[in-house]
Design an enzyme around this catalytic site. Structure first.
Site, PDB file in Angstrom:
ATOM      1  N   ASP A  81       0.847  -1.192   0.000  1.00 48.12           N
ATOM      2  CA  ASP A  81       0.000   0.000   0.000  1.00 48.12           C
ATOM      3  C   ASP A  81       0.885   1.246   0.000  1.00 48.12           C
ATOM      4  O   ASP A  81       2.117   1.155  -0.060  1.00 48.12           O
ATOM      5  CB  ASP A  81      -0.942  -0.041   1.209  1.00 48.12           C
ATOM      6  CG  ASP A  81      -2.257   0.704   0.957  1.00 48.12           C
ATOM      7  OD1 ASP A  81      -2.247   1.704   0.218  1.00 48.12           O
ATOM      8  OD2 ASP A  81      -3.286   0.285   1.504  1.00 48.12           O
ATOM      9  N   ASP A 197      -6.100   2.646  -7.015  1.00 45.31           N
ATOM     10  CA  ASP A 197      -6.982   3.048  -5.926  1.00 45.31           C
ATOM     11  C   ASP A 197      -7.385   4.506  -6.107  1.00 45.31           C
ATOM     12  O   ASP A 197      -6.825   5.236  -6.931  1.00 45.31           O
ATOM     13  CB  ASP A 197      -6.224   2.847  -4.603  1.00 45.31           C
ATOM     14  CG  ASP A 197      -7.116   2.946  -3.382  1.00 45.31           C
ATOM     15  OD1 ASP A 197      -8.353   2.877  -3.537  1.00 45.31           O
ATOM     16  OD2 ASP A 197      -6.573   3.083  -2.271  1.00 45.31           O
ATOM     17  N   GLU A 200     -11.959   7.437  -8.296  1.00 55.53           N
ATOM     18  CA  GLU A 200     -13.321   7.909  -8.612  1.00 55.53           C
ATOM     19  C   GLU A 200     -13.345   9.163  -9.502  1.00 55.53           C
ATOM     20  O   GLU A 200     -14.333   9.299 -10.252  1.00 55.53           O
ATOM     21  CB  GLU A 200     -14.080   8.192  -7.320  1.00 55.53           C
ATOM     22  CG  GLU A 200     -14.505   6.952  -6.556  1.00 55.53           C
ATOM     23  CD  GLU A 200     -13.318   6.222  -5.911  1.00 55.53           C
ATOM     24  OE1 GLU A 200     -13.310   4.978  -5.928  1.00 55.53           O
ATOM     25  OE2 GLU A 200     -12.402   6.894  -5.420  1.00 55.53           O
ATOM     26  N   ARG A 279     -10.481   0.134  -7.719  1.00 58.68           N
ATOM     27  CA  ARG A 279     -11.562   0.470  -6.797  1.00 58.68           C
ATOM     28  C   ARG A 279     -12.783   0.977  -7.551  1.00 58.68           C
ATOM     29  O   ARG A 279     -13.906   0.628  -7.232  1.00 58.68           O
ATOM     30  CB  ARG A 279     -11.104   1.517  -5.774  1.00 58.68           C
ATOM     31  CG  ARG A 279     -12.142   1.711  -4.669  1.00 58.68           C
ATOM     32  CD  ARG A 279     -11.597   2.477  -3.492  1.00 58.68           C
ATOM     33  NE  ARG A 279     -11.701   3.922  -3.649  1.00 58.68           N
ATOM     34  CZ  ARG A 279     -11.418   4.794  -2.674  1.00 58.68           C
ATOM     35  NH1 ARG A 279     -10.996   4.352  -1.494  1.00 58.68           N
ATOM     36  NH2 ARG A 279     -11.521   6.080  -2.881  1.00 58.68           N
ATOM     37  N   ASP A 295     -13.807   0.250   1.120  1.00 56.14           N
ATOM     38  CA  ASP A 295     -13.391   0.404   2.514  1.00 56.14           C
ATOM     39  C   ASP A 295     -14.500  -0.037   3.472  1.00 56.14           C
ATOM     40  O   ASP A 295     -15.254   0.787   4.008  1.00 56.14           O
ATOM     41  CB  ASP A 295     -13.006   1.859   2.789  1.00 56.14           C
ATOM     42  CG  ASP A 295     -11.805   2.299   1.966  1.00 56.14           C
ATOM     43  OD1 ASP A 295     -11.122   1.415   1.408  1.00 56.14           O
ATOM     44  OD2 ASP A 295     -11.548   3.504   1.877  1.00 56.14           O
TER      45      ASP A 295
END
Length: 617
Positions: A81, A197, A200, A279, A295
């Site tokens: 990560d 990640d 959006e 994601r 999440d």
């Protein structure tokens, strides 16, 4: 605002007509033909995966890996990560806290493991000129999402220090920029896949700076109830400009537009089948990547919701799907994490992951007993990977779901329509997890079919069909069942798929009431590009009936299949004790097969036949 689901419960049970199961499958196949059939994952990516935001330094990472190995827990993939990065800057690694990371990744590879790096879709603009290549090259190539003027880059804030700009992946120049950086970074960290990640895209400033203009695009008459402020909340201003048009119209395509370039960049960089985990997804994203359910929280209800999300995304054409095992937010508990490890062992994408600041929750952290139970469940997963891999082949070629609801298989069964507490791998393998704290049994619904307990081979009582039955589920067990009429290929498990792929195969033959069963096995080298399209694979069809097991070779294009060795065939549901077994007309020694009357199980061992027409009678 895009398909970004991390586990919500539908308010109403969906209604399904009593059309035949084949009709439902035809609908899905036609749908996938339009949006793109799911990608074929690498075999290693079906192994168990571990991740954490918050390892902090390479010593913590190494200790985590070491304790997983000390307990012999099956484990194929280690994720990195954002804490591996230098100040959370894409295409860098922290040479102080993660000194020696490139060399350590090579060690993992030598042990048969793989690694995944995370990359975010925002690039800091505030580094010294000439010191941060991703920004300098992006400026030169003109790859950013722009403000409403179409000229100046839209600015926000995210993980990197200072202000960030956002790549516009709908722009062909951005694809060139992204591919070049991914290829260059492969020479720094020898990654096997990419996790994208925050796409959006996320913007921590929530549209407050530099401020969205007061117009009908940014402030339309109607705002969805998910936002109490504006459409710019936690993202870019809707009137920002992308290559395809205003962000208002392309927002939901951001993650989708990043996935395909990342897929091709990873494939080009590794020379192997690409791994991409995104994601943000949209219709068609499954053609190039997988998804995790975002999440979630370390709560029992979130574990339950993950089943719903997994079933939904299979219908969306994104079968490579899973949730953060044990939960991302909050601290987990021993029992919750153990039950979640049992459930997560049967997610198509099986990864334990949690957030910075929370307790560690890898399956080796909780001690010997927890590790023992997790190991046993994961070994079941690994033993059935040939079956799971074959399901992904069928999904890639025909558009089928990999995980499906009971309703999917039993469309005329009214009871099956509201069940979201159990699910199937393909048509034949039912998983019925414990979803409530303190429970030591599960109420399982058995549709009208022959069912067998996976652990014992015992046939489920006929009286249980079409109703719920209470099944024992002690802390060390997740209830699993096999549907009669199907043949499941299996393989002796190991701690990595690199090792398990060298082990002997087996067949689980679960007979229906007519004493028949069928199934198939797809096999290739596991990670080469386009093996199916190039016909470099092995495909066998198995049928059992009238006491005979037959193998039909449908495709023999993979020479590695020549070494396939079967050393165990298990038949569930035989009504008469077998007195003799022959293989291609040759009698098998009596001590090479066994029969258990109480479990109606017959097992043929040391069946060392790579291919051909085997018969048992």
């Amino acid at each position: 605002m895009g398909i970004r689901t991390w586990g919500y419960r539908p308010h109403e049970t969906p209604v399904c007509t009593n059309e035949a199961r084949e009709g439902f499958g035809m609908f899905l196949e036609q749908n996938r033909g339009a949006i793109g059939r799911p990608h074929m994952p690498a075999y290693w990516s079906l192994g168990f995966q571990l991740s954490r935001w918050g390892y902090g330094n390479i010593d913590v990472l190494k200790e985590t890996v070491n304790r997983m190995h000390r307990y012999d827990i099956p484990y194929d993939v280690q994720h990195l990560d954002i804490d591996y990065m230098e100040r959370r800057l894409d295409f860098t690694y922290d040479k102080e806290n993660f000194a020696g990371l490139p060399e350590y990744l090579q060690e993992l590879k030598k042990a048969g493991m793989h690694n995944i790096i995370i990359l975010d879709p925002f690039i800091t603009k505030d580094e010294e000129p000439g010191t941060y290549r991703p920004y300098d090259l992006g400026e030169e190539m003109g790859v950013w999402v722009n403000n409403s003027d179409g000229v100046t880059p839209a600015v926000g804030q995210a993980w990197p220090p200072g202000d960030s700009v956002f790549p516009d992946y709908t722009n062909p120049r951005t694809v060139e920029w992204w591919t070049q950086l991914c290829l260059e970074f492969k020479n720094v960290l020898d990654y096997d896949g990419i996790w994208i990640d925050m796409n959006e895209p996320s913007n921590f400033l929530q549209g407050q700076f530099p401020g969205c203009a007061d117009n009908d695009i940014n402030n339309p008459p109607y705002i969805p109830s998910i936002s109490d402020r504006s459409l710019a909340q936690k993202t870019l201003c809707p009137d920002s400009k992308t290559y395809l048009g205003e962000h208002y119209n392309t927002h939901s395509l951001f993650g989708w537009s990043q996935t395909a370039p990342t897929f091709h960049a990873a494939q080009q960089a590794t020379g192997k089948r690409a791994f991409v985990l995104s994601r943000s997804t949209f219709v068609g994203s499954g053609k190039h990547g997988g998804h995790w359910l975002g999440d979630n929280f370390s709560q029992w209800k979130d574990m339950h919701y993950s089943i719903i999300g997994m079933l939904e995304f299979n219908l969306f054409g994104i079968p490579y799907i899973g949730a953060d095992i044990c939960g991302f937010n909050y601290n987990t508990t021993y029992e919750l994490c153990l039950r979640w490890m049992q459930l997560g062992s049967f997610y198509p994408f099986s990864r334990n992951h949690n957030a910075e600041g929370n307790m560690e929750q890898d399956p080796a952290f909780f001690g010997e007993e927890f590790a023992k139970i997790s190991r046993a469940t994961l070994r079941i997963r690994y033993s059935l990977l040939p079956y799971l891999y074959t399901l992904f082949f069928e999904s890639h070629v025909h558009g089928n779901t990999v995980v499906r609801s009971l309703m999917h298989e039993f469309t005329s069964d009214q009871q099956s329509r509201g069940i979201d507490t159990a699910f199937l791998w393909g048509p034949a393998f039912m998983v019925a997890p414990v979803l409530e704290e303190g429970a030591r049994s599960v109420d399982v619904y058995f549709p009208e079919a022959t069912w067998f307990d996976y652990y014992t081979g015992y046939k489920v009582p006929s009286a249980w069909r079409g109703t719920y039955a209470t099944v024992a589920a002690p802390l060390n067990k997740i209830p699993l069942f096999i549907r009669g009429g199907y043949i499941l290929p299996e393989q002796a498990p190991a701690t990595t798929t690199t090792k398990s792929r060298l082990n002997p195969f087996g067949l689980i033959i679960a007979l229906n009431e007519q004493g028949e069963a069928s199934g198939s096995l797809f096999w290739d080298d596991g990670d080469s590009i386009d093996t199916i399209e190039n016909e470099n694979y092995f495909l066998a069809k198995y049928t059992y009936g009238a006491g005979n097991l037959k193998t039909e070779i449908l495709k023999n294009g993979y020479r590695g299949a020549d070494s396939l060795r079967y050393n165990k065939i298990t038949i569930l549901g035989l009504k008469l004790k077998p007195h003799a077994v022959t293989l291609n007309g040759r009698a098998i020694r009596r001590d090479a097969f066994s029969y258990e009357l109480n479990g109606v199980r017959a097992a043929l061992r040391d069946y060392e036949k790579s291919r051909g027409h085997g018969k048992s009678q």
